[in-house]
Scaffold this motif. Structure first.
Motif, mmCIF file in Angstrom:
data_model
loop_
_atom_site.group_PDB
_atom_site.id
_atom_site.type_symbol
_atom_site.label_atom_id
_atom_site.label_comp_id
_atom_site.label_asym_id
_atom_site.label_seq_id
_atom_site.Cartn_x
_atom_site.Cartn_y
_atom_site.Cartn_z
ATOM 1 N N MET A 1 0.390 7.587 -1.742
ATOM 2 C CA MET A 1 1.681 7.118 -1.227
ATOM 3 C C MET A 1 1.513 5.728 -0.635
ATOM 4 O O MET A 1 0.565 5.460 0.097
ATOM 5 C CB MET A 1 2.207 8.080 -0.166
ATOM 6 C CG MET A 1 3.555 7.678 0.402
ATOM 7 S SD MET A 1 4.179 8.910 1.568
ATOM 8 C CE MET A 1 5.706 8.111 2.077
ATOM 9 N N GLY A 2 2.431 4.808 -0.956
ATOM 10 C CA GLY A 2 2.336 3.441 -0.467
ATOM 11 C C GLY A 2 2.764 3.300 0.980
ATOM 12 O O GLY A 2 3.527 4.119 1.508
ATOM 13 N N HIS A 3 2.238 2.261 1.612
ATOM 14 C CA HIS A 3 2.565 1.973 3.015
ATOM 15 C C HIS A 3 3.138 0.559 3.105
ATOM 16 O O HIS A 3 2.463 -0.417 2.751
ATOM 17 C CB HIS A 3 1.314 2.078 3.893
ATOM 18 C CG HIS A 3 0.785 3.472 4.022
ATOM 19 N ND1 HIS A 3 1.042 4.276 5.108
ATOM 20 C CD2 HIS A 3 0.016 4.203 3.174
ATOM 21 C CE1 HIS A 3 0.446 5.450 4.933
ATOM 22 N NE2 HIS A 3 -0.181 5.419 3.778
ATOM 23 N N GLY A 77 3.514 -2.423 -8.924
ATOM 24 C CA GLY A 77 2.759 -1.665 -9.906
ATOM 25 C C GLY A 77 3.285 -0.253 -10.022
ATOM 26 O O GLY A 77 4.255 0.136 -9.358
ATOM 27 N N GLU A 78 2.638 0.533 -10.872
ATOM 28 C CA GLU A 78 3.068 1.920 -11.059
ATOM 29 C C GLU A 78 2.987 2.719 -9.759
ATOM 30 O O GLU A 78 3.745 3.671 -9.563
ATOM 31 C CB GLU A 78 2.205 2.585 -12.136
ATOM 32 C CG GLU A 78 2.426 2.004 -13.530
ATOM 33 C CD GLU A 78 1.599 2.727 -14.581
ATOM 34 O OE1 GLU A 78 0.857 3.672 -14.210
ATOM 35 O OE2 GLU A 78 1.698 2.344 -15.762
ATOM 36 N N ASP A 79 2.062 2.312 -8.883
ATOM 37 C CA ASP A 79 1.915 3.000 -7.599
ATOM 38 C C ASP A 79 2.822 2.416 -6.519
ATOM 39 O O ASP A 79 2.766 2.829 -5.357
ATOM 40 C CB ASP A 79 0.464 2.961 -7.126
ATOM 41 C CG ASP A 79 -0.078 1.528 -7.025
ATOM 42 O OD1 ASP A 79 0.686 0.583 -7.308
ATOM 43 O OD2 ASP A 79 -1.264 1.373 -6.675
ATOM 44 N N GLY A 80 3.642 1.431 -6.894
ATOM 45 C CA GLY A 80 4.567 0.821 -5.943
ATOM 46 C C GLY A 80 4.004 -0.326 -5.152
ATOM 47 O O GLY A 80 4.721 -0.979 -4.384
ATOM 48 N N LYS A 81 2.716 -0.609 -5.307
ATOM 49 C CA LYS A 81 2.086 -1.677 -4.524
ATOM 50 C C LYS A 81 2.554 -3.047 -5.000
ATOM 51 O O LYS A 81 2.689 -3.296 -6.193
ATOM 52 C CB LYS A 81 0.566 -1.585 -4.627
ATOM 53 C CG LYS A 81 -0.033 -0.363 -3.970
ATOM 54 C CD LYS A 81 -1.515 -0.227 -4.264
ATOM 55 C CE LYS A 81 -2.312 -1.401 -3.752
ATOM 56 N NZ LYS A 81 -3.771 -1.204 -3.975
ATOM 57 N N GLY A 108 -1.903 0.470 -0.511
ATOM 58 C CA GLY A 108 -2.277 1.808 -0.932
ATOM 59 C C GLY A 108 -2.803 2.665 0.204
ATOM 60 O O GLY A 108 -2.576 2.388 1.391
ATOM 61 N N ASP A 109 -3.548 3.706 -0.152
ATOM 62 C CA ASP A 109 -4.011 4.683 0.833
ATOM 63 C C ASP A 109 -4.960 4.079 1.863
ATOM 64 O O ASP A 109 -5.028 4.550 3.001
ATOM 65 C CB ASP A 109 -4.698 5.856 0.121
ATOM 66 C CG ASP A 109 -3.721 6.705 -0.686
ATOM 67 O OD1 ASP A 109 -2.518 6.661 -0.360
ATOM 68 O OD2 ASP A 109 -4.158 7.385 -1.629
ATOM 69 N N TRP A 111 -4.683 1.445 3.447
ATOM 70 C CA TRP A 111 -3.852 0.349 3.943
ATOM 71 C C TRP A 111 -4.334 -0.207 5.284
ATOM 72 O O TRP A 111 -4.220 -1.408 5.539
ATOM 73 C CB TRP A 111 -2.395 0.804 4.061
ATOM 74 C CG TRP A 111 -2.139 1.812 5.129
ATOM 75 C CD1 TRP A 111 -2.250 3.161 5.032
ATOM 76 C CD2 TRP A 111 -1.723 1.536 6.468
ATOM 77 N NE1 TRP A 111 -1.930 3.755 6.219
ATOM 78 C CE2 TRP A 111 -1.599 2.788 7.128
ATOM 79 C CE3 TRP A 111 -1.436 0.368 7.176
ATOM 80 C CZ2 TRP A 111 -1.209 2.889 8.460
ATOM 81 C CZ3 TRP A 111 -1.050 0.475 8.506
ATOM 82 C CH2 TRP A 111 -0.938 1.718 9.121
#
Length: 251
Positions: A1-3, A77-81, A108-109, A111
């Motif tokens: 999960m993005g921060h 990106g695909e992970d939202g970053k 990312g994780d 963070w």
């Protein structure tokens, strides 16, 4: 999960807004004080590219107001970053300029470590920007980047101090001297200290930056230099500094 994050910095620079703009919004200007190599299309909607260690990242310029505001961001990106950078420039009396930086986005994780690294990293690079504008304004730099992963923190800094003739306690203004095979002799001063992460050295024709990533980021020793001597061969200098770093006796 993005921060989500937002980091703000402010620095007063001994330069005009036009000079600051040249230093932050042109490739040669940024290469004179920041890591890697940068290129910018001079328009809103243009591309901003950043290359380091053979990897290139492309961003889109979202703000282009010469001598006032410059902004760009990466695509999520695909992970939202993603990362977004905004510079705000404000002229002050006496030929000085206030530069405000807003660095935001999604991490990312890991963070917390990334955020701390960015905070301390921006302090060093904005200081380097100030040094460039005072001592080397308008001059192009040959950039040098060398890496050595997996080395001990204490060994790295102890070896650097010995190589430069520094004592255990290092402060800005300390004189340094280095004579090593393959490198031009260095005589200068310490201009930035934030151990165990950063050490900066300024000479009459260069800004030398030594960086340690920390164990959580691979225990990497880094040379990130800006060479202003006329006719400098940056490619050969980078090879020489990589060889020097590889042979540094870190224990």
């Amino acid at each position: 999960m993005g921060h989500e994050f937002e980091l703000q910095k402010e620095i007063t620079l001994a330069a005009s807004p036009e000079d600051v703009w040249e230093a932050i919004a042109t490739g040669p200007g940024v290469d004179a004080w920041f890591m890697g190599r940068s290129e910018f299309e001079p328009r809103e909607g243009g591309a901003a590219t950043f290359t380091m260690a053979g990897q290139t990242e492309t961003s889109t310029i979202t703000g282009w107001e010469p001598a006032k505001r410059f902004a760009y961001n990466t695509e999520p990106g695909e992970d939202g970053k993603f990362m977004a950078i905004e510079y705000l420039i404000e002229g002050r009396g006496g030929g000085s300029t206030v530069l405000r930086l807003v660095h935001s986005g999604v991490l990312g994780d890991d963070w917390e470590n990334e955020f701390e690294a960015m905070k301390t990293g921006w302090d060093m690079y904005l200081h380097t920007l100030g040094q460039y504008l005072v001592h080397f304004r308008g001059r192009h730099a040959g950039t040098v980047t060398a890496f050595r992963p997996g080395i001990p923190e204490e060994g790295f800094w102890a070896a650097l101090k010995e190589q430069f003739g520094l004592g255990d306690s290092v402060t800005a203004g300390d004189r340094v001297s280095l004579s090593a095979e393959g490198l031009a002799p260095i005589e200068g001063v310490v201009d930035y200290v934030d151990l165990p992460s950063f050490l900066g050295v300024r000479t009459d024709d260069a800004l030398y930056r030594f960086i340690y990533s920390g164990e959580e980021r691979g225990s990497v020793g880094v040379c990130g230099h800006h060479l202003f001597a006329p006719g400098v061969d940056a490619g050969q200098a980078e090879k020489n500094w990589q060889a020097w770093l590889n042979e540094l006796p870190v224990g």
